[in-house]
Design an enzyme around this catalytic site. Structure first.
Site, PDB file in Angstrom:
ATOM      1  N   HIS A 472      78.757 -14.296 -75.209  1.00 57.08           N
ATOM      2  CA  HIS A 472      79.834 -15.063 -75.838  1.00 57.08           C
ATOM      3  C   HIS A 472      80.837 -15.603 -74.817  1.00 57.08           C
ATOM      4  O   HIS A 472      82.048 -15.421 -74.981  1.00 57.08           O
ATOM      5  CB  HIS A 472      80.574 -14.187 -76.853  1.00 57.08           C
ATOM      6  CG  HIS A 472      79.696 -13.630 -77.922  1.00 57.08           C
ATOM      7  ND1 HIS A 472      79.973 -12.469 -78.597  1.00 57.08           N
ATOM      8  CD2 HIS A 472      78.535 -14.101 -78.444  1.00 57.08           C
ATOM      9  CE1 HIS A 472      79.007 -12.232 -79.478  1.00 57.08           C
ATOM     10  NE2 HIS A 472      78.125 -13.200 -79.397  1.00 57.08           N
TER      11      HIS A 472
HETATM   12  C1  FAD Z   1      71.019 -15.122 -76.186  1.00 57.33           C
HETATM   13  C2  FAD Z   1      72.222 -15.547 -76.980  1.00 57.33           C
HETATM   14  C3  FAD Z   1      72.517 -14.897 -78.191  1.00 57.33           C
HETATM   15  C4  FAD Z   1      73.621 -15.290 -78.934  1.00 57.33           C
HETATM   16  N1  FAD Z   1      73.811 -14.772 -80.184  1.00 57.33           N
HETATM   17  C5  FAD Z   1      74.761 -15.290 -80.989  1.00 57.33           C
HETATM   18  C6  FAD Z   1      74.821 -14.952 -82.369  1.00 57.33           C
HETATM   19  O1  FAD Z   1      73.992 -14.210 -82.886  1.00 57.33           O
HETATM   20  N2  FAD Z   1      75.816 -15.500 -83.116  1.00 57.33           N
HETATM   21  C7  FAD Z   1      76.741 -16.351 -82.581  1.00 57.33           C
HETATM   22  O2  FAD Z   1      77.652 -16.772 -83.288  1.00 57.33           O
HETATM   23  N3  FAD Z   1      76.692 -16.697 -81.279  1.00 57.33           N
HETATM   24  C8  FAD Z   1      75.697 -16.227 -80.495  1.00 57.33           C
HETATM   25  N4  FAD Z   1      75.575 -16.670 -79.212  1.00 57.33           N
HETATM   26  C9  FAD Z   1      76.593 -17.587 -78.693  1.00 57.33           C
HETATM   27  C10 FAD Z   1      76.546 -18.991 -79.297  1.00 57.33           C
HETATM   28  O3  FAD Z   1      75.226 -19.397 -79.558  1.00 57.33           O
HETATM   29  C11 FAD Z   1      77.250 -19.929 -78.332  1.00 57.33           C
HETATM   30  O4  FAD Z   1      78.564 -19.457 -78.130  1.00 57.33           O
HETATM   31  C12 FAD Z   1      77.332 -21.368 -78.833  1.00 57.33           C
HETATM   32  O5  FAD Z   1      76.059 -21.839 -79.175  1.00 57.33           O
HETATM   33  C13 FAD Z   1      77.970 -22.223 -77.743  1.00 57.33           C
HETATM   34  O6  FAD Z   1      77.940 -23.569 -78.111  1.00 57.33           O
HETATM   35  P1  FAD Z   1      78.322 -24.689 -77.056  1.00 57.33           P
HETATM   36  O7  FAD Z   1      78.212 -25.973 -77.768  1.00 57.33           O
HETATM   37  O8  FAD Z   1      79.606 -24.322 -76.422  1.00 57.33           O
HETATM   38  O9  FAD Z   1      77.230 -24.573 -75.899  1.00 57.33           O
HETATM   39  P2  FAD Z   1      75.648 -24.629 -75.994  1.00 57.33           P
HETATM   40  O10 FAD Z   1      75.186 -24.456 -77.389  1.00 57.33           O
HETATM   41  O11 FAD Z   1      75.144 -23.673 -74.980  1.00 57.33           O
HETATM   42  O12 FAD Z   1      75.296 -26.117 -75.587  1.00 57.33           O
HETATM   43  C14 FAD Z   1      75.423 -26.667 -74.316  1.00 57.33           C
HETATM   44  C15 FAD Z   1      74.325 -27.696 -74.140  1.00 57.33           C
HETATM   45  O13 FAD Z   1      74.629 -28.513 -73.031  1.00 57.33           O
HETATM   46  C16 FAD Z   1      73.469 -28.690 -72.244  1.00 57.33           C
HETATM   47  N5  FAD Z   1      73.890 -28.980 -70.882  1.00 57.33           N
HETATM   48  C17 FAD Z   1      74.579 -28.173 -70.056  1.00 57.33           C
HETATM   49  N6  FAD Z   1      74.807 -28.775 -68.876  1.00 57.33           N
HETATM   50  C18 FAD Z   1      74.258 -30.008 -68.968  1.00 57.33           C
HETATM   51  C19 FAD Z   1      74.170 -31.101 -68.064  1.00 57.33           C
HETATM   52  N7  FAD Z   1      74.689 -31.056 -66.831  1.00 57.33           N
HETATM   53  N8  FAD Z   1      73.537 -32.229 -68.488  1.00 57.33           N
HETATM   54  C20 FAD Z   1      73.004 -32.305 -69.740  1.00 57.33           C
HETATM   55  N9  FAD Z   1      73.046 -31.276 -70.615  1.00 57.33           N
HETATM   56  C21 FAD Z   1      73.686 -30.150 -70.241  1.00 57.33           C
HETATM   57  C22 FAD Z   1      72.739 -27.372 -72.396  1.00 57.33           C
HETATM   58  O14 FAD Z   1      71.385 -27.445 -72.031  1.00 57.33           O
HETATM   59  C23 FAD Z   1      72.975 -27.049 -73.860  1.00 57.33           C
HETATM   60  O15 FAD Z   1      71.989 -27.615 -74.686  1.00 57.33           O
HETATM   61  C24 FAD Z   1      74.478 -16.310 -78.435  1.00 57.33           C
HETATM   62  C25 FAD Z   1      74.182 -16.958 -77.234  1.00 57.33           C
HETATM   63  C26 FAD Z   1      73.056 -16.604 -76.520  1.00 57.33           C
HETATM   64  C27 FAD Z   1      72.737 -17.331 -75.252  1.00 57.33           C
END
Ligand code: FAD
Length: 545
Positions: A472
């Site tokens: 997280h």
């Molecule tokens: C193993 C795991 C288990 C988890 N379990 C839970 C759960 O059960 N419940 C829950 O609520 N949360 C959980 N989480 C956390 C939750 O999924 C994340 O906090 C949330 O998805 C974050 O969203 P975000 O949009 O910030 O980032 P992300 O969803 O990580 O999205 C970022 C995106 O940007 C892309 N990206 C990054 N850098 C670049 C670049 N330079 N160029 C192009 N693309 C790029 C990445 O590939 C990714 O697709 C978990 C996370 C993980 C990894």
């Protein structure tokens, strides 16, 4: 050069919502750049596939954190989704919003419009809650299906009975009025399949002619004209690929997640001048808060060996697994429809604590080295405990000017004294829960931390040796007033001092919340889509105190 109204970096939880909402009006063009591949892999969609994607480098950034003062010299593994849906395509499916107090604190930190009453309408608008829940708090018509774990297991039932015997009440909906209590987990699962942000938001949007999603498109830096962001450079095909530039008429939006959004900003010359200069990067805009303030949940996983009953450890072996595979294929139920955690419990570490500061999960399974990646062979059950609102803060900093070099991730777990106290209290409660009377018929012995570990110092030492992230990370581009030293974006999520650039993802959280982060990240993006379009916010919910 191709030009769109909005260029979004990252098709993860936040990026997927934004692509959908910003393109609702067919007149607006949206380009989404995603470094990873399409989300075609079956393990993404099969709930139990979590255990495979956890280490699968084709869809996972698979980062390693730096060892910290309380990680016993270990470099902790930090998975992150790298595919459409981002981390929501590889996460543990748990749907947990957090407490009213979390968002009210964001507002108190100077962020107008982010109190609980303001954000609740977005949580409701987004979700399609199937099952128990008061409609004052729950949405029934949104695109994101939220169900309750339907697997019923005698160990889970005994764990919940044990919690009740310790005075922790059964709570029918921890995403409702009150979080405290024990219940089966709520999940982003529909018909036995993962409901990722891509499935709920991005794929429907991709059908629109005004949405252009590019996979294998690794953004390397933002293009500026003076202080205005006007586009993004990326490498088509990833490392060694073809350089491409896309332009944004209106805005560039960074939704790369808590590790990668600050990385892209730093690579683009936005951040601490000392850091940028040490890597030979020209300072475009000095903003010392970029990458600073990282928070995460740090969890020791207490394990007991089990007797007199089968646990998931045995059910996934030999012919049992074939039976389960058949069950899933025909009914979408059974072992393969499970999440890594099944029961959720929220409680407080002390009598004077006003709201639950401990999150505890239970699963009738145990994992090698305590981490979800590989099940053990012997029967076991795991009770994971963590502090909900840690005070310790770390950072994300570029390692070099190479956009493919993984960033330095230092979370500084447990460096705040309060965090050490609460984590130890959580381990004590986990031990009491596993040893409760209703679990006694199945409890063989404590495997971790082990019966010899008794004093607070011994428990802390055990946490130092074995605790890991609960995945997280947040707070690396924090939202706050311009005159603060730490803020990166304002309460409209615009980067301070620059134009045409927003950060919208888990990194903008000013302070860690008492929840897993997917639900609130989706909410942030949904609210941001209204801010960007100048749409009126849904009316704030008036709650009785
Ligand atoms: C193993 C795991 C288990 C988890 N379990 C839970 C759960 O059960 N419940 C829950 O609520 N949360 C959980 N989480 C956390 C939750 O999924 C994340 O906090 C949330 O998805 C974050 O969203 P975000 O949009 O910030 O980032 P992300 O969803 O990580 O999205 C970022 C995106 O940007 C892309 N990206 C990054 N850098 C670049 C670049 N330079 N160029 C192009 N693309 C790029 C990445 O590939 C990714 O697709 C978990 C996370 C993980 C990894």
């Amino acid at each position: 050069m191709e030009t769109f109204d909005y260029v979004i970096v990252g098709a993860g939880s936040a990026g997927s919502v934004l692509a959908n909402r910003l393109s609702e009006d067919g007149g607006t063009t949206v380009c989404v750049l995603e470094a990873g591949p399409r989300d075609w892999h079956p393990y993404i969609h099969l709930p139990a596939g979590f255990i495979k994607t956890f280490h699968m480098k084709s869809v996972n950034w698979a980062y390693q954190q730096e060892p910290g003062p309380y990680t016993g010299g270990r470099s902790i593994y930090a998975p992150r989704g790298k595919t459409l849906g981002g981390s929501s395509s590889i996460n543990g499916h748990i749907y947990n919003r957090g407490q009213r107090q979390d968002f009210d604190t964001w507002a108190q930190m100077g962020n107008r419009g982010w109190g609980y009453a303001d954000v609740l309408p977005y949580f409701k608008r987004m979700e399609k809650r199937v099952g128990e829940g008061d409609d004052e708090f729950r949405g029934r018509e949104g695109p994101l299906t939220v169900t309750t774990m339907e697997w019923r297991d005698p160990l889970c039932e005994a764990f919940m009975a044990g919690a009740i015997s310790l005075g922790i009440p059964r709570n029918p909906d921890y995403n409702g009025k009150i979080q405290e209590g024990v219940s089966y987990a709520q999940r982003t699962i529909q018909n036995g399949l993962r409901m990722s942000a891509a499935k709920a938001f991005l794929h429907p949007a991709r059908k629109r002619p005004n949405v252009n999603v590019r996979t294998h498109a690794h953004a390397t830096n933002i293009v500026f004209e003076g202080k205005r962001a006007v586009g993004v450079r990326y490498l088509r095909g990833g490392k060694g690929g073809t350089p491409v530039e896309v332009r944004a008429n209106r805005e560039v939006i960074l939704s790369g997640g808590a590790y990668n959004s600050p990385q892209v900003l730093q690579l683009s010359g936005v951040g601490s001048p000392d850091l940028l200069q040490s890597h030979g990067i020209e300072v475009r805009h000095a903003l010392p808060g970029v990458g600073e303030g990282l928070q995460d949940h740090y969890a020791p996983r207490s394990v007991a060996r089990v007797k007199n009953i089968r646990t998931i450890n045995e059910l996934r072996q030999g012919w049992h697994l074939w039976v389960e595979a058949l069950k899933w294929a025909t009914t979408r139920r059974g072992l393969l429809s499970l999440s890594p955690t099944m029961v959720y419990c929220f409680w407080h570490s002390g009598e004077t604590t006003e709201s639950s500061d401990l999150q505890i999960t239970f699963t009738p399974a145990s994992y090698k080295e305590g981490v979800q990646g590989a099940l053990e062979d012997l029967p076991g059950m795991t009770c994971t405990s963590w502090q909900q609102r840690p005070e310790s803060r770390g950072y994300v900093r570029i390692r070099s000017s190479d956009p493919f070099a993984p960033p330095i991730i230092q979370t500084n777990y447990l460096t705040a004294e309060l965090d050490r106290r609460v984590v130890v209290a959580g381990m004590k409660l986990a031990r009491r829960l596993l040893k409760s009377e209703p679990l006694a018929p199945y409890y063989e012995y404590e495997d971790f931390p082990g019966p010899k570990v008794q004093s607070d110092d011994e428990l802390l030492a055990a946490a130092t040796q074995r605790a890991t992230t609960t995945f997280h990370p947040g707070c690396t581009c924090r939202m706050g007033p311009a005159d603060s030293t730490w803020a990166v974006v304002d309460d409209q999520l615009r980067v301070h001092g620059l134009q045409g650039l927003r950060v919208i993802d888990a990194s903008v959280m000013p302070r860690m919340i008492s929840a897993n982060l997917n639900a609130s990240t989706l909410m942030i993006a949904d609210k941001a889509s209204d801010l960007i379009r100048g749409k009126n916010a849904p009316e704030a919910v008036r709650l009785a105190s």
